[in-house]
Design an enzyme around this catalytic site. Structure first.
Site, short mmCIF file in Angstrom:
data_model
loop_
_atom_site.label_atom_id
_atom_site.label_comp_id
_atom_site.label_asym_id
_atom_site.label_seq_id
_atom_site.Cartn_x
_atom_site.Cartn_y
_atom_site.Cartn_z
N LYS B 77 5.94 8.33 -0.73
CA LYS B 77 5.49 7.09 -0.10
C LYS B 77 6.47 6.67 0.99
O LYS B 77 7.68 6.82 0.83
CB LYS B 77 5.36 5.99 -1.16
CG LYS B 77 4.72 4.71 -0.67
CD LYS B 77 4.55 3.70 -1.82
CE LYS B 77 3.90 2.42 -1.36
NZ LYS B 77 3.73 1.44 -2.48
N SER B 152 -0.84 -0.49 -3.04
CA SER B 152 -0.38 -0.08 -1.73
C SER B 152 -0.06 1.41 -1.63
O SER B 152 0.01 1.97 -0.54
CB SER B 152 0.86 -0.87 -1.34
OG SER B 152 1.95 -0.58 -2.21
N SER B 176 0.63 -1.36 -7.54
CA SER B 176 0.50 -0.46 -6.39
C SER B 176 0.56 1.04 -6.69
O SER B 176 0.30 1.84 -5.80
CB SER B 176 1.57 -0.79 -5.34
OG SER B 176 1.18 -1.92 -4.59
#
Lengths: 95, 483
Positions: B77, B152, B176
């Protein structure tokens, strides 16, 4: 409690943001909606309830105060928007 | 069959017998990314050259002692810093940011010898649940490219679901990791707060943020967690606890396990089909000899308001570092220092980030602190007590990961409050700091549904054991989107 466009301007200044007129109007509406929703917390009696800032039962993590090498200057400045004489450069602070 | 559908032990067997090389694995990953990422949009930056060079070097040296994740292509990420690989947090503010160090988890992946393929898209600074808040691109759900992948960690979930990488790392502040894993039909684990070092994770809400794995199955999740968990002196909120052997906990035996079913997670607003899949999952647990009954987490209804006040307050403080002085994009021709701060931030941050900074600044500002921030911290205590009390009677708590399946792109933009309500089943867990996994538990109208299994603090072993036993009785984790 209801937020006005003036409050939004004040908070934006505290947050070091400049908002367009459109943003000001939008945020006034949206922040009011979110804060109105948050008012439901007032329905709970929290007298004598300790606040939780953190779930782990720890505080004051200590370490030896021993000297360690720091990062090389060229690495530290690698991402600097502007640098001069091995320092970060900003506009004049004093008039 | 894709190499990435093989179990980790099978991949390692093949590597050991030289039926497969690390280079072949990395080439397969690169080819799949080239083939599918035009449609999915998971990657913000690729490390193809570096990955291939690393693979060749690994094959040539033929390491005698292999790391836990040896040769496995991974995605990271974009809020986890990687030296030499651009890290933007999907924000314009960090468009040109090249980290000067590796996050602890990245160092740990290097020790475990996985191969980093690149950086994955997300909502800007991890604020959002759809990836629509990325400043750069939309990521699309591999199951239906008109739908969001969740967020996210949407890029992290979509990339694994699309078979682009073997596993990925994400971060979870209010859901997330778990929610995008549910939307994309894969496994996502949020460890106990403090189990995995946050050093090098760009901070959003420091009392909630936690890094964890996104994988195709529970066994892989246990392996990746094993590789990244552990105390870190550089993160003062890192817990100094002994790390158990997580894969050893995958026994398949959950006889007598006591499961509480969170009543509030199956109430109003939950899609009936999502609820049906969860009830079916409970039958599977029953068949394995576990026992379940309903449990109440009475303060659930207050969790979202609590979370948005606390997380936004912490964010407003954390994001003060983005001032355009030491890194990031600086506004052109600033009149003075204040102008430099204000314009750099205003030009660099997107609308959701500004909204949360504004909310947090307001909640922390003089005169409102007690009414909002302190009040929310007190309610957080009550929410945490709900879990403490439930765990006196139960080993695990289960419920859905999200109230619905993946929604359509654009459907909830412009209505932040509705968007926030998607997180009703994951946010209380984050506020309590306890571990939880999302595992696939079937489809609703062709879209994946996630089952959330929540455990006691630092009891990832029981969470993984139950998830693994469930997976062993079902085929849901083997379902792949057509793409």
């Amino acid at each position: 409690m209801s937020i006005t466009a003036k409050d939004v301007e004040h908070v934006a200044n505290l947050a070091r943001l400049t908002l367009t007129d459109e943003e000001k109007e939008q945020f006034t509406g949206q922040l009011n909606a979110i804060l109105k929703y948050a008012e439901k917390l007032n329905g709970l009696d929290t007298t004598g309830v300790e606040p939780t800032s953190h779930v782990l039962p720890m505080s004051n993590v200590m370490r030896e105060d021993a000297p360690r090498s720091s990062l090389p200057i060229e690495k530290v400045l690698r991402n600097a928007p502007e640098a001069e004489d091995d320092q970060f450069k900003v506009p004049a602070v004093l008039e | 069959m894709s190499l990435f559908n093989l179990r980790l032990s099978e991949v390692h067997d093949r590597l050991h017998h030289k039926d497969l090389s690390v280079r072949e694995l990395v080439e397969a990953s690169a080819a799949r990314i080239a083939e599918t990422d035009g449609k999915i949009g998971a990657f913000l930056a690729l490390n193809e050259e570096g990955a291939l060079a690393q693979a060749s070097a690994m094959d040539a040296s033929g390491a005698a002692e292999r790391g836990l994740l040896y040769g496995l292509p991974a995605g990271i990420k974009d809020n986890i810093v990687t030296e030499g690989l651009r890290t933007t947090c999907a924000s314009r503010f960090l468009a040109n940011y090249d980290p000067i160090y590796d996050a602890t988890v990245v160092e740990k992946l290097k020790t475990a010898q996985s191969v980093t393929m690149g950086k994955l898209n997300m909502d800007e600074f991890a604020m959002g649940g759809s990836n629509e808040n990325s400043a750069y691109q939309l990521t699309r759900n591999p199951w239906d490219t008109d739908r969001v992948p969740g967020g996210s960690s949407g890029g992290s979930a979509a990339s694994v679901a699309a078979g682009q990488v073997y596993f990925s790392l994400g971060s979870d502040t209010g859901g997330s990791i778990r929610q995008p894993a549910a939307y994309c039909g894969i496994v996502g684990l949020k460890p106990t707060y403090g189990l995995v070092s946050r050093y090098g994770l760009v901070a959003f809400a420091s009392s909630l943020d936690q890094i964890g794995p996104l994988t195709k199955n529970v066994e892989d999740s246990a392996y990746v967690l094993q590789a990244i968990a552990g105390h870190d002196k550089r993160d003062t909120t890192s817990a100094n606890v002994e790390i158990p052997d997580y894969t050893a906990s995958l026994t398949g035996d959950i006889k007598g396990l006591r499961i509480g079913v969170a009543k509030e997670y199956l109430g109003e607003g939950i899609d009936p089909q999502v609820k049906a899949r969860v009830m079916e999952a409970l039958k599977t647990f029953e068949s394995l000899g576990a026992v379940w009954e309903e449990v109440s987490l009475p303060h659930t209804d207050y969790a979202i308001a609590t979370y948005y006040l606390l997380a936004s307050s912490e964010a407003s403080s954390n994001l003060a570092r983005f001032d355009g002085v030491r890194y990031g994009v600086r506004a052109e021709d600033p009149a003075n220092l204040l102008d430099l701060y204000k314009r750099s931030r205003s030009e660099g941050f997107g609308p959701e980030v500004k909204r949360r900074i504004m909310l947090g600044t307001y909640a922390l500002s003089s005169g409102y602190y007690d009414a909002y921030y302190k009040k929310a911290q007190q309610v957080r205590t009550l929410i945490k007590r709900d879990f403490d009390q439930a765990f006196e009677r139960f080993d695990l708590i289960v419920g859905p990961t999200a109230p619905t399946t993946a929604f359509r792109i654009g459907e909830q933009v412009g209505d932040p409050l509705t968007m926030y309500l998607n997180d009703i089943c994951t946010i209380p867990v984050s506020l309590a700091g306890v571990p939880a996994i999302s595992v696939p538990c079937g489809l609703a109208d062709g879209l994946p549904v996630g089952l959330q299994i929540i455990g006691k603090p630092f009891d990832e072993s029981t969470v993984l054991r139950a998830a693994h036993a469930f997976e062993g009785m079902t085929e849901f984790h083997k379902l792949r989107p057509a793409l």
